[in-house]
Scaffold this motif. Structure first.
Motif, PDB file in Angstrom:
ATOM      1  N   LYS A  94       0.823  -1.204   0.000  1.00  8.40           N
ATOM      2  CA  LYS A  94       0.000   0.000   0.000  1.00  8.40           C
ATOM      3  C   LYS A  94       0.859   1.256   0.000  1.00  8.40           C
ATOM      4  O   LYS A  94       0.689   2.148  -0.844  1.00  8.40           O
ATOM      5  N   ASN A  95       1.801   1.362   0.955  1.00  5.34           N
ATOM      6  CA  ASN A  95       2.603   2.586   0.988  1.00  5.34           C
ATOM      7  C   ASN A  95       3.631   2.609  -0.148  1.00  5.34           C
ATOM      8  O   ASN A  95       4.054   3.678  -0.571  1.00  5.34           O
ATOM      9  N   MET A  96       4.023   1.432  -0.665  1.00  8.54           N
ATOM     10  CA  MET A  96       4.902   1.432  -1.832  1.00  8.54           C
ATOM     11  C   MET A  96       4.181   2.039  -3.032  1.00  8.54           C
ATOM     12  O   MET A  96       4.756   2.855  -3.772  1.00  8.54           O
ATOM     13  N   ARG A  97       2.939   1.663  -3.220  1.00 11.11           N
ATOM     14  CA  ARG A  97       2.157   2.234  -4.320  1.00 11.11           C
ATOM     15  C   ARG A  97       1.979   3.738  -4.137  1.00 11.11           C
ATOM     16  O   ARG A  97       2.095   4.518  -5.080  1.00 11.11           O
ATOM     17  N   TYR A 128      14.907   1.306  -8.974  1.00 11.56           N
ATOM     18  CA  TYR A 128      15.694   0.297  -8.284  1.00 11.56           C
ATOM     19  C   TYR A 128      15.096   0.142  -6.878  1.00 11.56           C
ATOM     20  O   TYR A 128      14.871   1.144  -6.184  1.00 11.56           O
ATOM     21  N   ILE A 129      14.848  -1.099  -6.458  1.00  6.50           N
ATOM     22  CA  ILE A 129      14.257  -1.354  -5.137  1.00  6.50           C
ATOM     23  C   ILE A 129      15.273  -2.085  -4.274  1.00  6.50           C
ATOM     24  O   ILE A 129      15.533  -3.280  -4.469  1.00  6.50           O
ATOM     25  N   TYR A 130      15.862  -1.374  -3.328  1.00  4.43           N
ATOM     26  CA  TYR A 130      16.878  -1.983  -2.479  1.00  4.43           C
ATOM     27  C   TYR A 130      16.232  -2.898  -1.437  1.00  4.43           C
ATOM     28  O   TYR A 130      15.170  -2.585  -0.884  1.00  4.43           O
ATOM     29  N   ASP A 131      16.890  -4.039  -1.175  1.00  7.00           N
ATOM     30  CA  ASP A 131      16.387  -5.036  -0.218  1.00  7.00           C
ATOM     31  C   ASP A 131      14.936  -5.406  -0.498  1.00  7.00           C
ATOM     32  O   ASP A 131      14.112  -5.542   0.420  1.00  7.00           O
ATOM     33  N   SER A 132      14.627  -5.589  -1.766  1.00  7.06           N
ATOM     34  CA  SER A 132      13.258  -5.935  -2.169  1.00  7.06           C
ATOM     35  C   SER A 132      12.788  -7.225  -1.513  1.00  7.06           C
ATOM     36  O   SER A 132      11.592  -7.416  -1.269  1.00  7.06           O
ATOM     37  N   TYR A 133      13.717  -8.126  -1.195  1.00  5.95           N
ATOM     38  CA  TYR A 133      13.368  -9.416  -0.600  1.00  5.95           C
ATOM     39  C   TYR A 133      12.787  -9.290   0.805  1.00  5.95           C
ATOM     40  O   TYR A 133      12.207 -10.254   1.333  1.00  5.95           O
ATOM     41  N   LEU A 134      12.921  -8.125   1.433  1.00  7.48           N
ATOM     42  CA  LEU A 134      12.360  -7.932   2.770  1.00  7.48           C
ATOM     43  C   LEU A 134      10.838  -7.831   2.751  1.00  7.48           C
ATOM     44  O   LEU A 134      10.188  -7.979   3.785  1.00  7.48           O
ATOM     45  N   MET A 135      10.264  -7.566   1.594  1.00 12.23           N
ATOM     46  CA  MET A 135       8.811  -7.524   1.462  1.00 12.23           C
ATOM     47  C   MET A 135       8.367  -8.828   0.800  1.00 12.23           C
ATOM     48  O   MET A 135       8.934  -9.221  -0.225  1.00 12.23           O
ATOM     49  N   PRO A 136       7.405  -9.529   1.369  1.00 11.58           N
ATOM     50  CA  PRO A 136       6.993 -10.829   0.836  1.00 11.58           C
ATOM     51  C   PRO A 136       6.544 -10.755  -0.624  1.00 11.58           C
ATOM     52  O   PRO A 136       6.010  -9.739  -1.074  1.00 11.58           O
ATOM     53  N   ASP A 137       6.743 -11.856  -1.343  1.00 10.59           N
ATOM     54  CA  ASP A 137       6.356 -11.925  -2.754  1.00 10.59           C
ATOM     55  C   ASP A 137       4.888 -11.555  -2.950  1.00 10.59           C
ATOM     56  O   ASP A 137       4.524 -10.870  -3.919  1.00 10.59           O
ATOM     57  N   GLU A 138       4.036 -12.022  -2.037  1.00 12.59           N
ATOM     58  CA  GLU A 138       2.598 -11.764  -2.179  1.00 12.59           C
ATOM     59  C   GLU A 138       2.284 -10.274  -2.104  1.00 12.59           C
ATOM     60  O   GLU A 138       1.320  -9.812  -2.725  1.00 12.59           O
ATOM     61  N   LYS A 142       0.740  -7.715  -5.443  1.00 10.83           N
ATOM     62  CA  LYS A 142      -0.442  -6.852  -5.372  1.00 10.83           C
ATOM     63  C   LYS A 142      -0.290  -5.589  -6.203  1.00 10.83           C
ATOM     64  O   LYS A 142      -1.287  -4.997  -6.624  1.00 10.83           O
ATOM     65  N   ILE A 143       0.963  -5.169  -6.443  1.00 13.38           N
ATOM     66  CA  ILE A 143       1.137  -3.961  -7.259  1.00 13.38           C
ATOM     67  C   ILE A 143       1.826  -4.242  -8.593  1.00 13.38           C
ATOM     68  O   ILE A 143       1.728  -3.432  -9.521  1.00 13.38           O
ATOM     69  N   LEU A 144       2.499  -5.399  -8.710  1.00 11.77           N
ATOM     70  CA  LEU A 144       3.270  -5.664  -9.927  1.00 11.77           C
ATOM     71  C   LEU A 144       2.612  -6.672 -10.874  1.00 11.77           C
ATOM     72  O   LEU A 144       3.039  -6.788 -12.020  1.00 11.77           O
ATOM     73  N   HIS A 145       1.608  -7.386 -10.419  1.00  5.18           N
ATOM     74  CA  HIS A 145       0.892  -8.294 -11.314  1.00  5.18           C
ATOM     75  C   HIS A 145      -0.267  -7.547 -11.970  1.00  5.18           C
ATOM     76  O   HIS A 145      -1.061  -6.887 -11.281  1.00  5.18           O
ATOM     77  N   PRO A 146      -0.390  -7.625 -13.277  1.00  9.56           N
ATOM     78  CA  PRO A 146      -1.395  -6.816 -13.991  1.00  9.56           C
ATOM     79  C   PRO A 146      -2.834  -7.102 -13.601  1.00  9.56           C
ATOM     80  O   PRO A 146      -3.694  -6.229 -13.731  1.00  9.56           O
ATOM     81  N   GLU A 147      -3.128  -8.312 -13.101  1.00  9.64           N
ATOM     82  CA  GLU A 147      -4.511  -8.639 -12.769  1.00  9.64           C
ATOM     83  C   GLU A 147      -4.887  -8.263 -11.342  1.00  9.64           C
ATOM     84  O   GLU A 147      -6.045  -8.410 -10.931  1.00  9.64           O
ATOM     85  N   SER A 148      -3.912  -7.766 -10.561  1.00 11.31           N
ATOM     86  CA  SER A 148      -4.190  -7.405  -9.173  1.00 11.31           C
ATOM     87  C   SER A 148      -5.072  -6.163  -9.082  1.00 11.31           C
ATOM     88  O   SER A 148      -5.010  -5.253  -9.914  1.00 11.31           O
ATOM     89  N   GLU A 149      -5.881  -6.127  -8.049  1.00  9.55           N
ATOM     90  CA  GLU A 149      -6.763  -4.970  -7.814  1.00  9.55           C
ATOM     91  C   GLU A 149      -5.973  -3.678  -7.626  1.00  9.55           C
ATOM     92  O   GLU A 149      -6.447  -2.591  -7.980  1.00  9.55           O
ATOM     93  N   PHE A 150      -4.768  -3.779  -7.079  1.00  6.84           N
ATOM     94  CA  PHE A 150      -3.973  -2.593  -6.750  1.00  6.84           C
ATOM     95  C   PHE A 150      -2.788  -2.394  -7.704  1.00  6.84           C
ATOM     96  O   PHE A 150      -1.864  -1.649  -7.402  1.00  6.84           O
TER      97      PHE A 150
END
Length: 321
Positions: A94-97, A128-138, A142-150
């Motif tokens: 949410k706050n990333m978006r 560039y997203i530093y330490d992207s692995y700290l945020m779960p894939d799911e 929510k923001i990077l998959h085209p079919e997601s609501e957000f």
């Protein structure tokens, strides 16, 4: 990779000493000199650390307030700027978006704000997203998959998102999360799977197979013993530029989508290519680039930038994700 930096004490927290002395990146004179140096290196895009408004880096620096100054000075030297989103507290989808929208709204129309041609034919920002692995894939989905609501995909907030690859397993994780590619960041060969130059051929092939961008990060050396005295195992001697050239050669040979440099001015980690000079302060003898000139690593960068461009012209640039 570049940082906004404020350092005004007599003793510079680094093993090297900048030609400009301890400085603040808010100083227009310093910014102009930095842009001149970067332009002379042949590099065309600055990747600048960024934290959301109201948060700051470990030095308490509000990097968002520095970014407008960097963008304005970049224009003069025909440079572009994109952001390196740091792992701020409580980062989630949410706050990333919201932060992507903030960056897009505030800086997206600036002449120096970097946009890359996407396979769709659109020019969109690159993040560039530093330490992207700290945020779960799911969360990322929510923001990077085209079919997601957000999702940001196919909206005004769309971009090319590069996650940080540290471990081998991160390649598949970044793919499934919806990232467009990955970078390796660290300048210490062998420190991580991603930063190990011997793995770049594999990572380049993986990226090509999954229609992703691969951006290996090269660096001139690594030494952070003035701030992390316990970390000497990861120190990488520059060997008069040989370490940097071997790193660049490995990156070019891997035929990546692009190459990032760690760093322009991460002085406390000894990865800087910025101009440095011999210096002694309070009996502390700083390292320097001698017997070479103070701009030695800028000129080595220029040499390899043009080698990489020639290789890209011969092989053909890889299509963006």
């Amino acid at each position: 990779m570049a940082r906004g930096a404020t350092q005004t004490s007599r003793r510079h927290r680094s093993n090297f000493y900048p030609r400009l002395g301890p400085y603040s990146s808010r100083d227009p004179r310093i910014l102009d000199d930095h842009m001149r140096q970067i332009r002379s290196s042949g590099a065309g895009v600055l990747v600048v650390s960024w934290y959301p408004v109201g948060s700051a880096d470990d030095e308490g620096e509000d990097l968002d307030s520095v970014l407008p100054l960097i963008l304005d000075h970049a224009v003069k030297y025909k440079l572009k700027v994109c952001v390196h989103i740091e792992p701020y507290k409580n980062r989630n989808y949410k706050n990333m978006r919201e932060n992507i929208k903030y960056i897009s709204d505030k800086y997206g129309n600036h002449t120096a704000f970097y946009r890359k041609l996407h396979s769709s034919g659109r020019l969109i920002p690159l993040y560039y997203i530093y330490d992207s692995y700290l945020m779960p894939d799911e969360e990322w989905k929510k923001i990077l998959h085209p079919e997601s609501e957000f999702t940001v995909r196919n909206t005004d907030l769309d971009g090319i998102f590069l996650g940080l690859l540290v471990e081998k397993r991160h390649a598949m994780s970044l793919t499934s999360s919806g990232f467009d590619g990955f970078y390796t960041y660290f300048a210490s060969d062998g420190f991580t799977f991603g930063s190990s130059a011997g793995n770049w051929g594999y990572l380049s092939r993986f990226a090509a197979e999954h229609r992703m961008l691969f951006v290996p990060s090269v660096g001139p050396g690594y030494i952070d013993e003035t701030v992390r005295p316990w970390n000497s195992a990861n120190t990488k001697n520059r060997h008069d530029g040989d370490y940097y050239e071997r790193s660049f050669r490995a990156a070019v040979d891997a035929s990546p989508s692009a190459i990032s440099i760690t760093s322009f001015n991460e002085w406390h980690e000894g990865t800087q290519i910025e101009e440095a000079v011999p210096k002694v302060v309070d009996n502390f003898v700083y390292l320097d680039y001698q017997p070479h000139e103070q701009d030695y690593y800028l000129m080595l960068t220029r040499k390899w930038v043009f080698k990489f461009r020639r290789r890209m012209n011969v092989d053909g640039a890889k299509a963006p994700a």
